[in-house]
Design an enzyme around this catalytic site. Structure first.
Site, PDB file in Angstrom:
ATOM      1  N   SER A 112       0.844  -1.188   0.000  1.00  0.00           N
ATOM      2  CA  SER A 112       0.000   0.000   0.000  1.00  0.00           C
ATOM      3  C   SER A 112       0.891   1.255   0.000  1.00  0.00           C
ATOM      4  O   SER A 112       1.767   1.376  -0.850  1.00  0.00           O
ATOM      5  CB  SER A 112      -0.926  -0.048   1.223  1.00  0.00           C
ATOM      6  OG  SER A 112      -1.892   0.960   1.172  1.00  0.00           O
ATOM      7  N   ARG A 119     -11.997   6.529  10.221  1.00  0.00           N
ATOM      8  CA  ARG A 119     -11.603   5.131  10.247  1.00  0.00           C
ATOM      9  C   ARG A 119     -12.679   4.237   9.634  1.00  0.00           C
ATOM     10  O   ARG A 119     -12.371   3.246   8.977  1.00  0.00           O
ATOM     11  CB  ARG A 119     -11.316   4.703  11.683  1.00  0.00           C
ATOM     12  CG  ARG A 119     -10.837   3.272  11.813  1.00  0.00           C
ATOM     13  CD  ARG A 119      -9.606   3.012  11.002  1.00  0.00           C
ATOM     14  NE  ARG A 119      -8.946   1.775  11.383  1.00  0.00           N
ATOM     15  CZ  ARG A 119      -7.859   1.317  10.796  1.00  0.00           C
ATOM     16  NH1 ARG A 119      -7.303   1.978   9.811  1.00  0.00           N
ATOM     17  NH2 ARG A 119      -7.314   0.196  11.189  1.00  0.00           N
ATOM     18  N   ASP A 140      -8.939  -6.158  -4.627  1.00  0.00           N
ATOM     19  CA  ASP A 140      -8.511  -4.881  -4.049  1.00  0.00           C
ATOM     20  C   ASP A 140      -9.039  -3.754  -4.934  1.00  0.00           C
ATOM     21  O   ASP A 140      -8.516  -3.508  -6.011  1.00  0.00           O
ATOM     22  CB  ASP A 140      -6.985  -4.851  -3.967  1.00  0.00           C
ATOM     23  CG  ASP A 140      -6.454  -3.584  -3.320  1.00  0.00           C
ATOM     24  OD1 ASP A 140      -7.244  -2.657  -3.038  1.00  0.00           O
ATOM     25  OD2 ASP A 140      -5.229  -3.520  -3.083  1.00  0.00           O
ATOM     26  N   HIS A 163      -8.104  -4.965  -0.233  1.00  0.00           N
ATOM     27  CA  HIS A 163      -6.807  -4.342   0.032  1.00  0.00           C
ATOM     28  C   HIS A 163      -6.114  -4.960   1.246  1.00  0.00           C
ATOM     29  O   HIS A 163      -4.892  -5.085   1.273  1.00  0.00           O
ATOM     30  CB  HIS A 163      -7.005  -2.840   0.235  1.00  0.00           C
ATOM     31  CG  HIS A 163      -5.741  -2.051   0.278  1.00  0.00           C
ATOM     32  ND1 HIS A 163      -4.835  -2.038  -0.766  1.00  0.00           N
ATOM     33  CD2 HIS A 163      -5.210  -1.245   1.232  1.00  0.00           C
ATOM     34  CE1 HIS A 163      -3.816  -1.259  -0.442  1.00  0.00           C
ATOM     35  NE2 HIS A 163      -4.017  -0.772   0.757  1.00  0.00           N
ATOM     36  N   ASP A 164      -6.905  -5.349   2.231  1.00  0.00           N
ATOM     37  CA  ASP A 164      -6.355  -5.954   3.451  1.00  0.00           C
ATOM     38  C   ASP A 164      -5.536  -7.215   3.182  1.00  0.00           C
ATOM     39  O   ASP A 164      -4.760  -7.635   4.050  1.00  0.00           O
ATOM     40  CB  ASP A 164      -7.504  -6.325   4.405  1.00  0.00           C
ATOM     41  CG  ASP A 164      -7.667  -5.302   5.523  1.00  0.00           C
ATOM     42  OD1 ASP A 164      -6.934  -4.290   5.509  1.00  0.00           O
ATOM     43  OD2 ASP A 164      -8.520  -5.506   6.396  1.00  0.00           O
TER      44      ASP A 164
END
Lengths: 379, 379
Positions: A154, A224, A320, A353-354
């Site tokens: 990332s 968040r 992602d 993405h994680d």
């Protein structure tokens, strides 16, 4: 797999000012870092790990007596792990502007006018380039001329890429995971909404909330929650939560929690607002926005990577949508156009993405092979 | 294409209480509506248009002397337009809970304990089913037994679908555009973040901000910015804004506007916060969350649509990631499983969810053909 066990954070002070991309100067600064494994006699086996938004120099191992203190990439870094600390000397570094140890907005502003108050929003805007410069000084101070590799995912991947451009002769291998040559308009848009949530929180106080003894928690929570939605894939969220209810039946309330996904997001927001600094959030999302090495080359990514000399390993994940595979392919094409040595793996993984933080066996297999090849050259 | 010209909003009061899905009762209420065209002698040419989140009964035409007062679906509804007011009697209705004319949170709470204060957050939670019931009463009051069609996009499409289930014999054709059989976890997540931004705004005052003479503008702005990102496709945003700078060079600021997309989103948020009611926003996003007609059938969408009798026209847009084509296909499959008459168009359009409001010629061609066929039957 054996873990590294307990590790110790270290820090190094740099008295020499760091000139920043903005023109501002960080007059002196401290970097927090950790190392795992042993630097060999030739000093040729060092690997630098760059962190993303919500992480630090604590990459692997645990802190003695501290529960749940495992490093953020502990599944990747350790003895016998894909980035094998029996072979490599691994360095995790915290970037300036962070809230986890290196000089940042929560630290005292050395400007006499500040009278010892924290920087707050007066901490200078930092860029990926600035971070890479700061990291390079640490590497030099550790007596290492050339890194075996720089790796990151990332925003960390952006730093790894920037090493290949800024210090082309100081790394053998660049490993950039789930990253992009720059943020898309949609990426910037999500960052901007998160920032607006923070700076319009009445407890932000123009970024000097510490002086008022408050924290812009509401804004941090919303920021968040937005971030979290974009880290997960639609499918992963559907599989994990779907439309599962929080209670036996609907409460018919606009403010209560009706669906489990709502409770999960609120919990993530609450947790984050307890430990993350709001000014750091602004700085790091801005560093993401600004990163665009091709801008200096009229947007020509191939011309940009003409400066690179190292080998490249790129990895992306099919689900992602924050840093989609198409963005990694843009980089791969630019590297191939320059006849650089590049390997690219597009991993079919459901986690969005994680995924770069998880231990998908195909993903870790790719990194294991990459580092095994690198280790052979050192032998 | 000629427009309808100036139109007049109308309203109708309903003294009979409306029982809601939550068990609460709306003891009396007023619906704002507009009509275009002429109801034929057989009362067989009426088409009901259902609105989505940010719209109203003002579907087409303009308000005399009021600039930029064009109805939200004026490109679709009018003389010679796809939904041709020379042939159809078109009804636009504002749903209870809205802030555009029908009884909603900004209106006085009839409960004596409220002493004439506005409902605020005490307005009962309303669902798509409740709205459809309220609409059906209006249709009955207008002397119409059976509608030629019910049409809507997004949340409006959910209402159109619900008509086919709740009043299967009261419509000939259901037209559901850019919609879904229910929200995904990701959809709910975005709604929840927007709601948290609003209710944690200190000026929300538990939903009774009107009594404090304030508006939770910060929350509304953030909510709208989030919404706006999800209405546009990644590609459309990239094409419109990309990484274009707001100024000649970077200002290196975390709070300033560096990219044009940031200014655009802030502007959208500001505008929205000037005219949209926060409690209405909460109610409408909750109605979206709750909609899930298959829940009563154990999640079996085919069993759900066994109740339907009308014809269906569904439309989706390839770049709509909020209500993706896969969601429309789920509905189509359930309809086909019931051997219902269904036509489905998946339009390759770059504009994301917003496409349902635009006049893409293929999209409008599909709707024109659909309504032309319907008109033939009336003749």
């Amino acid at each position: 797999m054996p873990s590294l066990g307990d590790v110790q954070p270290q820090s190094m002070h740099f008295a020499e000012p760091l000139g920043l991309a903005s023109g501002a100067v960080l007059r002196d600064y401290t970097l927090a870092y950790e190392t795992y494994g042993t630097l060999n006699a030739a000093k040729s086996n060092a690997v630098l790990v760059c962190h993303a938004l919500n992480a630090s120099h604590h990459v692997a191992g645990t802190y003695a007596g501290k529960e749940k203190s495992e490093g953020w990439w502990d599944n990747l870094v350790g003895p016998g792990k894909p980035l094998d600390t029996d072979r490599f000397f691994v360095i995790g570094v915290n970037n300036p502007g962070s809230c986890f140890g290196s000089t940042g907005p929560t630290h005292p502003n050395p400007d006499p006018a500040a009278q010892g108050r924290p920087y707050g929003s007066d901490f200078p805007v930092v860029t990926v380039e600035d971070w890479v410069d700061a990291q390079a000084r640490l590497i030099t101070a550790l007596g290492i001329e050339r890194l075996a590799a720089v790796i990151g995912g990332s925003l960390g991947g952006m730093q790894a890429l920037d090493w290949s451009l800024r210090y082309p002769h100081r790394l053998v291998q660049c490993v950039a995971v789930a990253t992009a040559p720059n943020l898309s308009a949609q990426n910037i848009a999500f960052n901007e909404v998160a920032r607006r949530a923070i700076v319009t929180d009445p407890e932000f106080h123009g970024g000097h909330y510490a002086e008022h003894g408050v924290i812009p928690r509401r804004g941090l929570r919303v920021a968040r929650m937005i971030g979290h939605i974009t880290y997960l894939s639609d499918d992963a969220m559907e599989a994990k939560f779907g439309r599962d209810l929080a209670n036996a039946a609907f409460g018919y309330s606009t403010q209560g929690i009706e669906f489990q996904i709502e409770g999960y997001l609120r919990h993530q927001g609450d947790k984050f607002s307890e430990y993350f600094d709001a000014n750091t959030y602004l700085l790091i999302t801005r560093a993401l926005d600004y990163f665009d090495p091709a801008r200096a080359h009229g947007g020509d990514l191939a011309a940009t990577f003409a400066a690179a000399r190292c080998r490249f390993q790129l990895v992306s994940f099919t689900t992602d949508w924050r840093f989609a595979p198409t963005r990694s392919r843009e980089i791969v094409k630019a590297l191939v156009d320059n006849r650089l040595d590049v390997s690219y793996a597009e991993i079919a993984a459901p986690h969005g993405h994680d995924a770069f933080l998880l231990d998908d066996p195909r993903y870790h297999g790719v990194l294991r092979a990459c580092f095994a090849n690198l280790a052979k050259e050192l032998a």
